[in-house]
Every structure is written in C-alpha cells, then in structure tokens.
Design a protein around this motif. Sequence first.
Motif, PDB file in Angstrom:
ATOM      1  N   CYS A  30       0.836  -1.215   0.000  1.00 25.43           N
ATOM      2  CA  CYS A  30       0.000   0.000   0.000  1.00 25.43           C
ATOM      3  C   CYS A  30       0.863   1.254   0.000  1.00 25.43           C
ATOM      4  O   CYS A  30       0.579   2.228  -0.705  1.00 25.43           O
ATOM      5  CB  CYS A  30      -0.912   0.017   1.225  1.00 25.43           C
ATOM      6  N   THR A  31       1.930   1.238   0.799  1.00 24.36           N
ATOM      7  CA  THR A  31       2.810   2.398   0.899  1.00 24.36           C
ATOM      8  C   THR A  31       3.499   2.681  -0.431  1.00 24.36           C
ATOM      9  O   THR A  31       3.654   3.842  -0.832  1.00 24.36           O
ATOM     10  CB  THR A  31       3.866   2.174   1.989  1.00 24.36           C
ATOM     11  N   LEU A  32       3.908   1.636  -1.123  1.00 25.94           N
ATOM     12  CA  LEU A  32       4.538   1.806  -2.431  1.00 25.94           C
ATOM     13  C   LEU A  32       3.579   2.466  -3.422  1.00 25.94           C
ATOM     14  O   LEU A  32       3.974   3.318  -4.220  1.00 25.94           O
ATOM     15  CB  LEU A  32       4.989   0.450  -2.968  1.00 25.94           C
ATOM     16  N   PHE A  33       2.311   2.055  -3.359  1.00 26.95           N
ATOM     17  CA  PHE A  33       1.316   2.654  -4.248  1.00 26.95           C
ATOM     18  C   PHE A  33       1.165   4.148  -3.949  1.00 26.95           C
ATOM     19  O   PHE A  33       1.152   4.973  -4.865  1.00 26.95           O
ATOM     20  CB  PHE A  33      -0.025   1.951  -4.075  1.00 26.95           C
ATOM     21  N   VAL A  43      11.714  12.348  -6.090  1.00 26.24           N
ATOM     22  CA  VAL A  43      12.693  11.921  -7.077  1.00 26.24           C
ATOM     23  C   VAL A  43      14.137  12.096  -6.598  1.00 26.24           C
ATOM     24  O   VAL A  43      15.032  11.379  -7.030  1.00 26.24           O
ATOM     25  CB  VAL A  43      12.460  12.668  -8.410  1.00 26.24           C
ATOM     26  N   HIS A  44      14.387  13.034  -5.692  1.00 23.17           N
ATOM     27  CA  HIS A  44      15.751  13.264  -5.206  1.00 23.17           C
ATOM     28  C   HIS A  44      16.063  12.462  -3.948  1.00 23.17           C
ATOM     29  O   HIS A  44      17.149  12.579  -3.392  1.00 23.17           O
ATOM     30  CB  HIS A  44      15.971  14.751  -4.929  1.00 23.17           C
ATOM     31  N   ASP A 138      11.717   3.580  -9.349  1.00 25.63           N
ATOM     32  CA  ASP A 138      13.064   3.155  -9.716  1.00 25.63           C
ATOM     33  C   ASP A 138      14.090   4.119  -9.139  1.00 25.63           C
ATOM     34  O   ASP A 138      13.987   5.336  -9.295  1.00 25.63           O
ATOM     35  CB  ASP A 138      13.188   3.107 -11.242  1.00 25.63           C
ATOM     36  N   LYS A 139      15.085   3.571  -8.442  1.00 18.64           N
ATOM     37  CA  LYS A 139      16.154   4.324  -7.779  1.00 18.64           C
ATOM     38  C   LYS A 139      15.658   5.182  -6.618  1.00 18.64           C
ATOM     39  O   LYS A 139      16.431   5.953  -6.031  1.00 18.64           O
ATOM     40  CB  LYS A 139      16.918   5.191  -8.786  1.00 18.64           C
ATOM     41  N   LYS A 149      11.031  -7.109  -2.578  1.00 15.79           N
ATOM     42  CA  LYS A 149      11.037  -7.067  -4.045  1.00 15.79           C
ATOM     43  C   LYS A 149       9.712  -7.612  -4.585  1.00 15.79           C
ATOM     44  O   LYS A 149       9.163  -7.091  -5.576  1.00 15.79           O
ATOM     45  CB  LYS A 149      12.221  -7.875  -4.566  1.00 15.79           C
ATOM     46  N   TYR A 150       9.196  -8.658  -3.940  1.00 19.63           N
ATOM     47  CA  TYR A 150       7.904  -9.246  -4.326  1.00 19.63           C
ATOM     48  C   TYR A 150       6.776  -8.215  -4.177  1.00 19.63           C
ATOM     49  O   TYR A 150       5.934  -8.062  -5.078  1.00 19.63           O
ATOM     50  CB  TYR A 150       7.637 -10.462  -3.448  1.00 19.63           C
ATOM     51  N   GLU A 151       6.751  -7.494  -3.055  1.00 14.04           N
ATOM     52  CA  GLU A 151       5.701  -6.491  -2.842  1.00 14.04           C
ATOM     53  C   GLU A 151       5.850  -5.316  -3.799  1.00 14.04           C
ATOM     54  O   GLU A 151       4.847  -4.717  -4.219  1.00 14.04           O
ATOM     55  CB  GLU A 151       5.717  -6.039  -1.385  1.00 14.04           C
ATOM     56  N   LEU A 152       7.083  -4.981  -4.173  1.00 12.81           N
ATOM     57  CA  LEU A 152       7.296  -3.943  -5.170  1.00 12.81           C
ATOM     58  C   LEU A 152       6.748  -4.384  -6.529  1.00 12.81           C
ATOM     59  O   LEU A 152       6.160  -3.579  -7.259  1.00 12.81           O
ATOM     60  CB  LEU A 152       8.793  -3.622  -5.271  1.00 12.81           C
ATOM     61  N   ILE A 153       6.918  -5.649  -6.855  1.00 11.00           N
ATOM     62  CA  ILE A 153       6.363  -6.187  -8.110  1.00 11.00           C
ATOM     63  C   ILE A 153       4.841  -6.056  -8.106  1.00 11.00           C
ATOM     64  O   ILE A 153       4.235  -5.602  -9.092  1.00 11.00           O
ATOM     65  CB  ILE A 153       6.791  -7.658  -8.288  1.00 11.00           C
TER      66      ILE A 153
END
Length: 251
Positions: A30-33, A43-44, A138-139, A149-153
């Motif tokens: 959820c946080t990634l979204f 971005v920085h 990304d980055k 990594k799975y949750e990021l996918i």
Amino acid sequence: MEEFNNLIRHKIDNTLPETYLDWFKNDLRCTLFLAHLINHLLVHEAYKGKKELIEAVSDFLRFNIYMFNHECSKNLSKYSVLYNRVGDWRTVQVLYVKSIYLKNRTKKYDWIDPKNDEMIDWIYDYLSREGHEHIILDKIFIPENTQEKYELILASLDVLSNVEDPSVGTKNKKGFSLRSYVLSSMKKAWDGQKSYEAKNKVDEWKVKVYKKNHAKLKALIAFSDFTDNQMINNSIEQMYDQLIKEDINDQ
C-alpha cells in the motif's frame, strides 16, 4: 497562551490525523502505491527497505496533505471501480485513494511464488528491462530482500490500469487491460523460460568416490590433465566399450 492556541489550531486545520495512516503503516505494498502517486516529489530521495519508506510516506501525508491532495490524481490510472467522495479537505482525498486502490488492486497472481528467489529476481528484471519498464519508484525505493522485491512487483502491477483498452494486446488480438496483458505476457515468458531450461537440462548423477580412491583419482587427473568429471565419464565410456560392446560383437 495565545500563540500556543494558534499552533494547536494550525495543526488541527492543516495536518492529517494519524488515525488515517493506519491502513498502510504496516503494509509495504500500500505504501509503495501511495509513494508512486507522489513520486515526482520524491525523485531526489532514496529509501532503503520497508521501514524507511513507510516512515517517509507517513510523515509526508501528515504534514503535507495539501500537496498530496493536489498531486496524487496526476498519477492515478484508469480503474474499473470509481466513485466520487466529499468531505473534509484533509481526509477526503486519502480516503478516496484508499478505496480506489483496495477495490482495484491486482488479484490474479497466484502463480507468483514469493519464496522463489529465482522467480522474483526474474520477474523484477523482466518488468525493469527496456521496452517494459513497469517497476515503480526506480532508484527511489531499494528493496532489502526478496519479500520486499515481491511487494514492489505487486505494487507495480497495481498501478497499471485494469480497464480494457482496444489498443492493448498482440497484433492479432487486442482489447486487454494493460495490467492483464502485462501479467499474461510475463507468465508466458516465465513458462517458456522454464520449459526451455527443462528441455536443455543435462541429467546429472552424483557418484560417490570412496576415500581410499581419492589419491588415485587425483593422480589420474594430474596425469591426464582431465577434470574429475571428464576422468570419470571417460572411464565409463572405456569400460563400456571394453565390456558391453565387445560382448555384443561376440554374440
């Protein structure tokens, strides 16, 4: 006292109450979204792992909710379940995003095994490669382990539209949603990869060499300049020729 009251009033009027953060505070996906919706403001920055990102997004929403309200809709995809919401300006947008996200996020991904390191790394690379480039943040977000990594996918799939589009699909068959097309293409590529590996896999046996023969094997390897595998396989071939082939020829 007057200044103190002004500060309290400012906090009440301009900050998001913490109770509205609970739905994602322990949920990296959820946080990634949410972070994706404001990625141009991050971005920085760079966040290593779940803990850093969740703290950063929580603080951003609490103290910069007006910026989130202004920016988040720019990165929202077209989703199949949408509706209007009205209410307090501080909470209405984050509640809207919460509902839209939870009702539309990816569901059909049972074939992805979160404990299969090889699969997760392959999918991550597949979604990152040129021409695909679907991995979000990304980055900005750097996963620390396979689970992250799975949750990021999954979050990267969540941001894709689940609305069917007549322009999305193969040359001969279109009308998929971008999400379903990416998922289908990815699964076919993975299945094809594993099928290819299975067809080209060389059967291997493990053979135990007795301890009393270790020195002899090392001497033979040194004498012949073969590897241990070459030595054993050559010996098998020679014995086969001497015993089996000769017996067949005699018969």
